[in-house]
Scaffold this motif. Structure first.
Motif, PDB file in Angstrom:
ATOM      1  N   ALA A 116       2.513   1.632  -9.437  1.00  0.00           N
ATOM      2  CA  ALA A 116       1.516   1.948  -8.414  1.00  0.00           C
ATOM      3  C   ALA A 116       0.378   0.931  -8.458  1.00  0.00           C
ATOM      4  CB  ALA A 116       0.988   3.362  -8.607  1.00  0.00           C
ATOM      5  N   ASP A 117      -0.100   0.642  -9.677  1.00  0.00           N
ATOM      6  CA  ASP A 117      -1.181  -0.332  -9.836  1.00  0.00           C
ATOM      7  C   ASP A 117      -0.744  -1.716  -9.362  1.00  0.00           C
ATOM      8  OD1 ASP A 117      -3.729  -1.286 -10.626  1.00  0.00           O
ATOM      9  OD2 ASP A 117      -2.868  -2.012 -12.511  1.00  0.00           O
ATOM     10  N   LEU A 118       0.488  -2.108  -9.701  1.00  0.00           N
ATOM     11  CA  LEU A 118       1.013  -3.412  -9.275  1.00  0.00           C
ATOM     12  C   LEU A 118       1.007  -3.518  -7.746  1.00  0.00           C
ATOM     13  CD1 LEU A 118       2.608  -6.098  -9.952  1.00  0.00           C
ATOM     14  CD2 LEU A 118       4.646  -4.714  -9.577  1.00  0.00           C
ATOM     15  N   HIS A 119       1.526  -2.509  -7.063  1.00  0.00           N
ATOM     16  CA  HIS A 119       1.623  -2.577  -5.601  1.00  0.00           C
ATOM     17  C   HIS A 119       0.260  -2.440  -4.925  1.00  0.00           C
ATOM     18  CE1 HIS A 119       5.901  -3.022  -5.028  1.00  0.00           C
ATOM     19  NE2 HIS A 119       6.113  -2.127  -5.981  1.00  0.00           N
ATOM     20  N   LEU A 120      -0.618  -1.633  -5.472  1.00  0.00           N
ATOM     21  CA  LEU A 120      -1.950  -1.532  -4.877  1.00  0.00           C
ATOM     22  C   LEU A 120      -2.736  -2.832  -5.060  1.00  0.00           C
ATOM     23  CD1 LEU A 120      -2.982   2.150  -5.709  1.00  0.00           C
ATOM     24  CD2 LEU A 120      -2.286   1.204  -3.508  1.00  0.00           C
ATOM     25  N   SER A 121      -2.536  -3.491  -6.197  1.00  0.00           N
ATOM     26  CA  SER A 121      -3.182  -4.798  -6.400  1.00  0.00           C
ATOM     27  C   SER A 121      -2.634  -5.830  -5.410  1.00  0.00           C
ATOM     28  CB  SER A 121      -2.968  -5.290  -7.833  1.00  0.00           C
ATOM     29  OG  SER A 121      -3.586  -4.419  -8.748  1.00  0.00           O
ATOM     30  N   GLU A 122      -1.308  -5.803  -5.186  1.00  0.00           N
ATOM     31  CA  GLU A 122      -0.705  -6.711  -4.202  1.00  0.00           C
ATOM     32  C   GLU A 122      -1.251  -6.430  -2.799  1.00  0.00           C
ATOM     33  OE1 GLU A 122       1.401  -9.349  -4.413  1.00  0.00           O
ATOM     34  OE2 GLU A 122       1.220  -9.229  -6.589  1.00  0.00           O
ATOM     35  N   ALA A 123      -1.430  -5.153  -2.479  1.00  0.00           N
ATOM     36  CA  ALA A 123      -1.981  -4.786  -1.174  1.00  0.00           C
ATOM     37  C   ALA A 123      -3.403  -5.328  -1.024  1.00  0.00           C
ATOM     38  CB  ALA A 123      -1.966  -3.270  -0.994  1.00  0.00           C
ATOM     39  N   GLU A 124      -4.173  -5.216  -2.113  1.00  0.00           N
ATOM     40  CA  GLU A 124      -5.542  -5.733  -2.072  1.00  0.00           C
ATOM     41  C   GLU A 124      -5.547  -7.250  -1.902  1.00  0.00           C
ATOM     42  OE1 GLU A 124      -9.617  -4.667  -4.404  1.00  0.00           O
ATOM     43  OE2 GLU A 124      -7.808  -4.913  -5.629  1.00  0.00           O
ATOM     44  N   TYR A 151       0.833  -1.200   0.000  1.00  0.00           N
ATOM     45  CA  TYR A 151       0.000   0.000   0.000  1.00  0.00           C
ATOM     46  C   TYR A 151       0.871   1.254   0.000  1.00  0.00           C
ATOM     47  CZ  TYR A 151      -3.494   3.384   1.683  1.00  0.00           C
ATOM     48  OH  TYR A 151      -4.309   4.469   1.839  1.00  0.00           O
ATOM     49  N   ALA A 152       1.867   1.294   0.881  1.00  0.00           N
ATOM     50  CA  ALA A 152       2.762   2.456   0.943  1.00  0.00           C
ATOM     51  C   ALA A 152       3.532   2.626  -0.365  1.00  0.00           C
ATOM     52  CB  ALA A 152       3.731   2.307   2.111  1.00  0.00           C
ATOM     53  N   LEU A 153       3.998   1.518  -0.913  1.00  0.00           N
ATOM     54  CA  LEU A 153       4.729   1.584  -2.186  1.00  0.00           C
ATOM     55  C   LEU A 153       3.810   2.047  -3.316  1.00  0.00           C
ATOM     56  CD1 LEU A 153       6.873  -1.650  -1.850  1.00  0.00           C
ATOM     57  CD2 LEU A 153       7.707   0.705  -1.799  1.00  0.00           C
ATOM     58  N   GLY A 154       2.576   1.553  -3.328  1.00  0.00           N
ATOM     59  CA  GLY A 154       1.624   1.961  -4.365  1.00  0.00           C
ATOM     60  C   GLY A 154       1.331   3.449  -4.318  1.00  0.00           C
ATOM     61  N   LEU A 155       1.094   3.972  -3.099  1.00  0.00           N
ATOM     62  CA  LEU A 155       0.848   5.412  -2.968  1.00  0.00           C
ATOM     63  C   LEU A 155       2.062   6.218  -3.409  1.00  0.00           C
ATOM     64  CD1 LEU A 155      -1.007   5.767   0.455  1.00  0.00           C
ATOM     65  CD2 LEU A 155      -1.962   5.991  -1.839  1.00  0.00           C
ATOM     66  N   SER A 156       3.219   5.743  -3.050  1.00  0.00           N
ATOM     67  CA  SER A 156       4.441   6.471  -3.385  1.00  0.00           C
ATOM     68  C   SER A 156       4.669   6.502  -4.893  1.00  0.00           C
ATOM     69  CB  SER A 156       5.633   5.830  -2.691  1.00  0.00           C
ATOM     70  OG  SER A 156       5.435   5.837  -1.294  1.00  0.00           O
ATOM     71  N   TYR A 157       4.506   5.367  -5.547  1.00  0.00           N
ATOM     72  CA  TYR A 157       4.689   5.350  -7.002  1.00  0.00           C
ATOM     73  C   TYR A 157       3.605   6.166  -7.704  1.00  0.00           C
ATOM     74  CZ  TYR A 157       8.508   2.060  -6.655  1.00  0.00           C
ATOM     75  OH  TYR A 157       9.717   1.487  -6.378  1.00  0.00           O
ATOM     76  N   PHE A 158       2.409   6.196  -7.110  1.00  0.00           N
ATOM     77  CA  PHE A 158       1.356   7.037  -7.670  1.00  0.00           C
ATOM     78  C   PHE A 158       1.779   8.503  -7.585  1.00  0.00           C
ATOM     79  CE2 PHE A 158      -2.606   9.483  -7.211  1.00  0.00           C
ATOM     80  CZ  PHE A 158      -3.201   9.156  -8.422  1.00  0.00           C
ATOM     81  N   ASN A 186      -9.338   2.318  -0.770  1.00  0.00           N
ATOM     82  CA  ASN A 186     -10.301   2.349  -1.877  1.00  0.00           C
ATOM     83  C   ASN A 186     -10.235   3.686  -2.629  1.00  0.00           C
ATOM     84  OD1 ASN A 186     -11.185  -0.251  -1.319  1.00  0.00           O
ATOM     85  ND2 ASN A 186     -12.745   0.465   0.115  1.00  0.00           N
ATOM     86  N   PHE A 187     -10.050   4.771  -1.895  1.00  0.00           N
ATOM     87  CA  PHE A 187      -9.907   6.072  -2.526  1.00  0.00           C
ATOM     88  C   PHE A 187      -8.652   6.112  -3.405  1.00  0.00           C
ATOM     89  CE2 PHE A 187      -8.534  10.586  -2.382  1.00  0.00           C
ATOM     90  CZ  PHE A 187      -9.597  11.126  -3.101  1.00  0.00           C
ATOM     91  N   ALA A 188      -7.559   5.538  -2.909  1.00  0.00           N
ATOM     92  CA  ALA A 188      -6.313   5.496  -3.689  1.00  0.00           C
ATOM     93  C   ALA A 188      -6.520   4.690  -4.975  1.00  0.00           C
ATOM     94  CB  ALA A 188      -5.186   4.912  -2.857  1.00  0.00           C
ATOM     95  N   LYS A 189      -7.228   3.569  -4.897  1.00  0.00           N
ATOM     96  CA  LYS A 189      -7.497   2.751  -6.095  1.00  0.00           C
ATOM     97  C   LYS A 189      -8.342   3.542  -7.106  1.00  0.00           C
ATOM     98  CE  LYS A 189      -7.217  -1.296  -6.788  1.00  0.00           C
ATOM     99  NZ  LYS A 189      -6.347  -2.127  -7.597  1.00  0.00           N
ATOM    100  N   ILE A 190      -9.335   4.273  -6.612  1.00  0.00           N
ATOM    101  CA  ILE A 190     -10.192   5.059  -7.507  1.00  0.00           C
ATOM    102  C   ILE A 190      -9.371   6.153  -8.173  1.00  0.00           C
ATOM    103  CG2 ILE A 190     -12.127   6.697  -7.542  1.00  0.00           C
ATOM    104  CD1 ILE A 190     -13.421   4.898  -5.362  1.00  0.00           C
ATOM    105  N   ARG A 191      -8.528   6.839  -7.416  1.00  0.00           N
ATOM    106  CA  ARG A 191      -7.682   7.893  -7.986  1.00  0.00           C
ATOM    107  C   ARG A 191      -6.752   7.314  -9.040  1.00  0.00           C
ATOM    108  NH1 ARG A 191      -4.883  10.397  -3.113  1.00  0.00           N
ATOM    109  NH2 ARG A 191      -3.354  10.867  -4.720  1.00  0.00           N
ATOM    110  N   LEU A 192      -6.254   6.111  -8.791  1.00  0.00           N
ATOM    111  CA  LEU A 192      -5.362   5.470  -9.766  1.00  0.00           C
ATOM    112  C   LEU A 192      -6.123   5.138 -11.040  1.00  0.00           C
ATOM    113  CD1 LEU A 192      -2.589   4.224 -10.455  1.00  0.00           C
ATOM    114  CD2 LEU A 192      -3.423   2.095  -9.477  1.00  0.00           C
ATOM    115  N   LEU A 193      -7.336   4.607 -10.898  1.00  0.00           N
ATOM    116  CA  LEU A 193      -8.148   4.285 -12.071  1.00  0.00           C
ATOM    117  C   LEU A 193      -8.498   5.539 -12.868  1.00  0.00           C
ATOM    118  CD1 LEU A 193     -10.528   1.560 -10.595  1.00  0.00           C
ATOM    119  CD2 LEU A 193      -8.665   1.228 -12.231  1.00  0.00           C
ATOM    120  N   ASP A 194      -8.773   6.646 -12.167  1.00  0.00           N
ATOM    121  CA  ASP A 194      -9.072   7.899 -12.860  1.00  0.00           C
ATOM    122  C   ASP A 194      -7.855   8.426 -13.614  1.00  0.00           C
ATOM    123  OD1 ASP A 194     -11.669   7.896 -12.015  1.00  0.00           O
ATOM    124  OD2 ASP A 194     -11.358   9.294 -10.347  1.00  0.00           O
ATOM    125  N   SER A 195      -6.677   8.162 -13.110  1.00  0.00           N
ATOM    126  CA  SER A 195      -5.433   8.665 -13.735  1.00  0.00           C
ATOM    127  C   SER A 195      -5.039   7.879 -14.963  1.00  0.00           C
ATOM    128  CB  SER A 195      -4.283   8.619 -12.733  1.00  0.00           C
ATOM    129  OG  SER A 195      -4.571   9.441 -11.629  1.00  0.00           O
TER     130      SER A 195
END
Length: 185
Positions: free
Chosen positions: A157-165, A142-149, A175-184
């Motif tokens: 970012a997507d890879l690490h957020l998926s691993e966190a999930e 999660y921390a790595l995903g936010l940082s890469y985002f 969930n907010f971070a995932k939505i922001r990533l999808l919007d980007s």
């Protein structure tokens, strides 16, 4: 005179008892001798008592050994919990530092953020090795995903957020971070 038989008849009776293997009246037998004499006269009962005593000792030994193993396992689990809590606390501190750095970079007035991005990449290198298989794996990813985002590296970012999930992270901020990533994307 006190230790003598009072009559010859009493002596004869004791001799007969002695020959039959019974206790004599003239001299008090020791406790060990009495137990030994009773054991020889009642062999089946003696064997049964010995078997029961052996079972009792064996059961007691087994219970104590099982209790010692259980206590050792509890102690080991407690030590592991303490290690995990310490690691989680250290990770939490590093993640909080990274998140503050991300906020600083994105909420500052427009300027060259190359230096801050370099600092962020440096801090990411410190925690880049996720602890897969541990209770902290989700938080690492999660921390790595936010940082890469924050660094606009969306694929990582997507890879690490998926691993966190996959590791079980599921809270409103995630969930907010995932939505922001999808919007980007």
């Amino acid at each position: 005179p006190i230790r003598r038989y009072p009559t010859a008849q009493a002596l004869a009776e004791d001799l007969e008892r002695f020959l039959r293997g019974e206790p004599i009246q003239g001299k008090r037998l020791s406790t060990v001798h009495q137990i030994s004499w009773r054991a020889r006269r009642n062999k089946p009962v003696t064997v049964l008592l010995l078997v029961l005593l052996t079972l009792l000792i064996g059961t007691f030994t087994f219970v104590m050994h099982a209790r010692a193993r259980r206590l050792a396992a509890e102690l080991q689990a407690k030590q592991q919990d303490e290690e995990h809590q310490k690691a989680a606390q250290q990770l939490g501190q590093k993640v909080e530092q990274i998140l503050w750095l991300i906020r600083l970079v994105y909420f500052s007035p427009l300027h060259d953020i190359t230096q801050q991005q370099g600092e962020l990449r440096k801090r990411l290198a410190e925690i880049e090795k996720p602890k897969d298989g541990t209770p902290l794996a989700g938080r690492y990813h999660y921390a790595l995903g936010l940082s890469y985002f924050a660094l606009h590296d969306l694929s990582r970012a997507d890879l690490h957020l998926s691993e966190a999930e996959n590791a079980g992270v599921n809270d409103p901020e995630f969930n907010f971070a995932k939505i922001r990533l999808l919007d980007s994307q």
